[in-house]
Scaffold this active site. Sequence first.
Site, PDB file in Angstrom:
ATOM      1  N   GLU A 102      -6.513  -1.137  -6.983  1.00 29.63           N
ATOM      2  CA  GLU A 102      -5.671  -0.218  -7.749  1.00 29.63           C
ATOM      3  C   GLU A 102      -4.612  -1.057  -8.469  1.00 29.63           C
ATOM      4  O   GLU A 102      -3.854  -1.782  -7.827  1.00 29.63           O
ATOM      5  CB  GLU A 102      -4.992   0.789  -6.812  1.00 29.63           C
ATOM      6  CG  GLU A 102      -5.967   1.793  -6.203  1.00 29.63           C
ATOM      7  CD  GLU A 102      -5.325   2.745  -5.199  1.00 29.63           C
ATOM      8  OE1 GLU A 102      -5.849   3.842  -5.013  1.00 29.63           O
ATOM      9  OE2 GLU A 102      -4.303   2.381  -4.574  1.00 29.63           O
ATOM     10  N   HIS A 107      -3.368  -3.487  -5.621  1.00 32.95           N
ATOM     11  CA  HIS A 107      -3.652  -3.004  -4.265  1.00 32.95           C
ATOM     12  C   HIS A 107      -5.131  -3.184  -3.925  1.00 32.95           C
ATOM     13  O   HIS A 107      -5.983  -2.436  -4.398  1.00 32.95           O
ATOM     14  CB  HIS A 107      -3.237  -1.529  -4.159  1.00 32.95           C
ATOM     15  CG  HIS A 107      -3.404  -0.945  -2.798  1.00 32.95           C
ATOM     16  ND1 HIS A 107      -3.830   0.338  -2.584  1.00 32.95           N
ATOM     17  CD2 HIS A 107      -3.224  -1.483  -1.575  1.00 32.95           C
ATOM     18  CE1 HIS A 107      -3.890   0.566  -1.284  1.00 32.95           C
ATOM     19  NE2 HIS A 107      -3.534  -0.526  -0.652  1.00 32.95           N
ATOM     20  N   SER A 150       0.821  -1.206   0.000  1.00 32.49           N
ATOM     21  CA  SER A 150       0.000   0.000   0.000  1.00 32.49           C
ATOM     22  C   SER A 150       0.853   1.254   0.000  1.00 32.49           C
ATOM     23  O   SER A 150       0.348   2.335  -0.276  1.00 32.49           O
ATOM     24  CB  SER A 150      -0.969   0.013   1.184  1.00 32.49           C
ATOM     25  OG  SER A 150      -0.372  -0.476   2.332  1.00 32.49           O
ATOM     26  N   ASN A 192      -4.928   6.403  -1.055  1.00 31.37           N
ATOM     27  CA  ASN A 192      -4.178   6.800   0.138  1.00 31.37           C
ATOM     28  C   ASN A 192      -3.534   8.174   0.010  1.00 31.37           C
ATOM     29  O   ASN A 192      -3.106   8.761   0.998  1.00 31.37           O
ATOM     30  CB  ASN A 192      -3.120   5.747   0.505  1.00 31.37           C
ATOM     31  CG  ASN A 192      -3.760   4.588   1.243  1.00 31.37           C
ATOM     32  OD1 ASN A 192      -4.847   4.728   1.815  1.00 31.37           O
ATOM     33  ND2 ASN A 192      -3.107   3.443   1.227  1.00 31.37           N
TER      34      ASN A 192
HETATM   35  P1  NAI Z   1      -0.206  -8.901   8.230  1.00 30.13           P
HETATM   36  O1  NAI Z   1       0.873  -8.535   9.176  1.00 30.13           O
HETATM   37  O2  NAI Z   1      -1.580  -9.181   8.736  1.00 30.13           O
HETATM   38  O3  NAI Z   1       0.264 -10.177   7.388  1.00 30.13           O
HETATM   39  C1  NAI Z   1       1.538 -10.338   6.811  1.00 30.13           C
HETATM   40  C2  NAI Z   1       1.855 -11.840   6.807  1.00 30.13           C
HETATM   41  O4  NAI Z   1       3.016 -12.064   6.005  1.00 30.13           O
HETATM   42  C3  NAI Z   1       2.164 -12.398   8.205  1.00 30.13           C
HETATM   43  O5  NAI Z   1       1.298 -13.472   8.481  1.00 30.13           O
HETATM   44  C4  NAI Z   1       3.614 -12.849   8.103  1.00 30.13           C
HETATM   45  O6  NAI Z   1       3.891 -14.017   8.866  1.00 30.13           O
HETATM   46  C5  NAI Z   1       3.732 -13.129   6.628  1.00 30.13           C
HETATM   47  N1  NAI Z   1       5.098 -13.121   6.117  1.00 30.13           N
HETATM   48  C6  NAI Z   1       6.116 -12.314   6.494  1.00 30.13           C
HETATM   49  N2  NAI Z   1       7.226 -12.606   5.781  1.00 30.13           N
HETATM   50  C7  NAI Z   1       6.889 -13.606   4.932  1.00 30.13           C
HETATM   51  C8  NAI Z   1       7.597 -14.325   3.942  1.00 30.13           C
HETATM   52  N3  NAI Z   1       8.878 -14.067   3.685  1.00 30.13           N
HETATM   53  N4  NAI Z   1       6.950 -15.297   3.261  1.00 30.13           N
HETATM   54  C9  NAI Z   1       5.646 -15.581   3.519  1.00 30.13           C
HETATM   55  N5  NAI Z   1       4.921 -14.921   4.461  1.00 30.13           N
HETATM   56  C10 NAI Z   1       5.538 -13.939   5.140  1.00 30.13           C
HETATM   57  O7  NAI Z   1      -0.226  -7.747   7.144  1.00 30.13           O
HETATM   58  P2  NAI Z   1      -1.430  -7.276   6.187  1.00 30.13           P
HETATM   59  O8  NAI Z   1      -2.202  -6.214   6.851  1.00 30.13           O
HETATM   60  O9  NAI Z   1      -2.123  -8.468   5.635  1.00 30.13           O
HETATM   61  O10 NAI Z   1      -0.601  -6.563   5.024  1.00 30.13           O
HETATM   62  C11 NAI Z   1       0.068  -7.291   4.021  1.00 30.13           C
HETATM   63  C12 NAI Z   1       0.382  -6.363   2.859  1.00 30.13           C
HETATM   64  O11 NAI Z   1      -0.830  -5.812   2.358  1.00 30.13           O
HETATM   65  C13 NAI Z   1       1.278  -5.182   3.206  1.00 30.13           C
HETATM   66  O12 NAI Z   1       2.092  -4.896   2.112  1.00 30.13           O
HETATM   67  C14 NAI Z   1       0.276  -4.052   3.444  1.00 30.13           C
HETATM   68  O13 NAI Z   1       0.835  -2.792   3.229  1.00 30.13           O
HETATM   69  C15 NAI Z   1      -0.761  -4.390   2.383  1.00 30.13           C
HETATM   70  N6  NAI Z   1      -2.108  -3.862   2.628  1.00 30.13           N
HETATM   71  C16 NAI Z   1      -2.680  -3.895   3.879  1.00 30.13           C
HETATM   72  C17 NAI Z   1      -3.966  -3.417   4.069  1.00 30.13           C
HETATM   73  C18 NAI Z   1      -4.628  -3.467   5.420  1.00 30.13           C
HETATM   74  O14 NAI Z   1      -5.647  -2.796   5.595  1.00 30.13           O
HETATM   75  N7  NAI Z   1      -4.129  -4.252   6.365  1.00 30.13           N
HETATM   76  C19 NAI Z   1      -4.747  -2.822   2.954  1.00 30.13           C
HETATM   77  C20 NAI Z   1      -4.087  -2.931   1.672  1.00 30.13           C
HETATM   78  C21 NAI Z   1      -2.807  -3.393   1.547  1.00 30.13           C
END
Ligand code: NAI
Length: 388
Positions: A152, A140, A119, A190
């Site tokens: 996006e 996104h 994001s 954003n």
């Molecule tokens: P989160 O922290 O809930 O999940 C991330 C997951 O990735 C964790 O379960 C972690 O164990 C795993 N992980 C870390 N390194 C890894 C690897 N090398 N291989 C496989 N898995 C791995 O984070 P979330 O909120 O789901 O965000 C994920 C992405 O989505 C980020 O880039 C964030 O910026 C983006 N995003 C988040 C939004 C939100 O509202 N939470 C909205 C839109 C995009």
Amino acid sequence: MKHLLVGVIGGGIMGRAIAYCAALNQCRAILYEISPQALDNAKEEIHRLIKGQKEKGRFSEPEAKSLKEHITFTGKMDDLAKSDLVIEAVVEDYQVKKNVFSEAESLVSKETILGTNTSSLSVTAIASACKDPSRVIGMHFFNPAYLMPLVEIVPGLASSMENVNKAREIVHGWNKTPVIAKDTPGFIVNRIARPFYGEALRILEENIADVPTIDWSMKVIGGFRMGPFELMDLIGNDVNYKVTESVFEAFYYDSRYRPSVIQKRLVEAGRLGRKTGQGFYDYAPGAQNKEPLKDIELAREIWFRIISMLINEASDALQKNIASREDIDLAMMKGVNYPLGLLKWADEIGQEKILKKLTWLQQEYGEERYRPSLLLKKMAENNQQFYS
Ligand code: NAI
């Protein structure tokens, strides 16, 4: 674009929802997660979601069973080798994402598109970890990804148009609304949404009105489903503050995006919003929050200041070719539920009125923050509309 095999990397909030989305649309999803605990949680959460929907009568028993069968879970990235599309949703960290992309590229076929759900990071920078950066595209999604229609689609500097179109078609096939955004900080939503929070915080800081009054104004006059403070509490003040901070830094500290000390203090106090039971509001059972001051004149002023700043941001994004006029408006309606597209709204209010407000704010405060967008100025001077 149905029946694809979609590899999802990262099983947190977004990854699991994206895998579920793919399965809902007759694709098979395979979710890879590095942490065994997070992998279990993702599986549990997806199954709980399916069960909930079945209980609400949205799926029959066989449909729920088939949905479950369409999503598999793995702790080995090798299992993604046959994916037609890979969507990465790991932690928001350049090095982690770059490592993931470089490994994923070495596993999958040359035709596989590699999408990133980042994001706030640069798609171009993430793509630079690949031998063939033309296959890397920003995809996104918005939280919760199975409900929010907007995606996006963000081409990096080296992305091929063929891959961009493919990514767009896949998302469209999932009954989503894809918009194309330039690889710039905050993409469309954003970036343009920043004044919704930032200007509301300024109004609070200056003691023009309190939290419930500002929220009430935006809902009653603007028709927004939630006020800025209610929304910050829902998103989480930590998350919202971090996005603001990252956009501010990425725009070389342009004062339009400056974060607020008020929100920083809430984060420091652990008042993150609904998830901690306290934020701008108190969510404890039986808590008494203040009533808004229902003064229509004041509400109109608050709404007009915030909407003028939002329209200024949308106009600036259009002038800088971040997205088309239609995509800018669609993005705000489908990604953050705005009642109307901002450029359409500008036409309804009249560019001249908005320009007058911004010019007044700029003179009054003497701050760069309020400088009117050149495009808006030109439109007002020539009596033009964004849609004509
Ligand atoms: P989160 O922290 O809930 O999940 C991330 C997951 O990735 C964790 O379960 C972690 O164990 C795993 N992980 C870390 N390194 C890894 C690897 N090398 N291989 C496989 N898995 C791995 O984070 P979330 O909120 O789901 O965000 C994920 C992405 O989505 C980020 O880039 C964030 O910026 C983006 N995003 C988040 C939004 C939100 O509202 N939470 C909205 C839109 C995009």
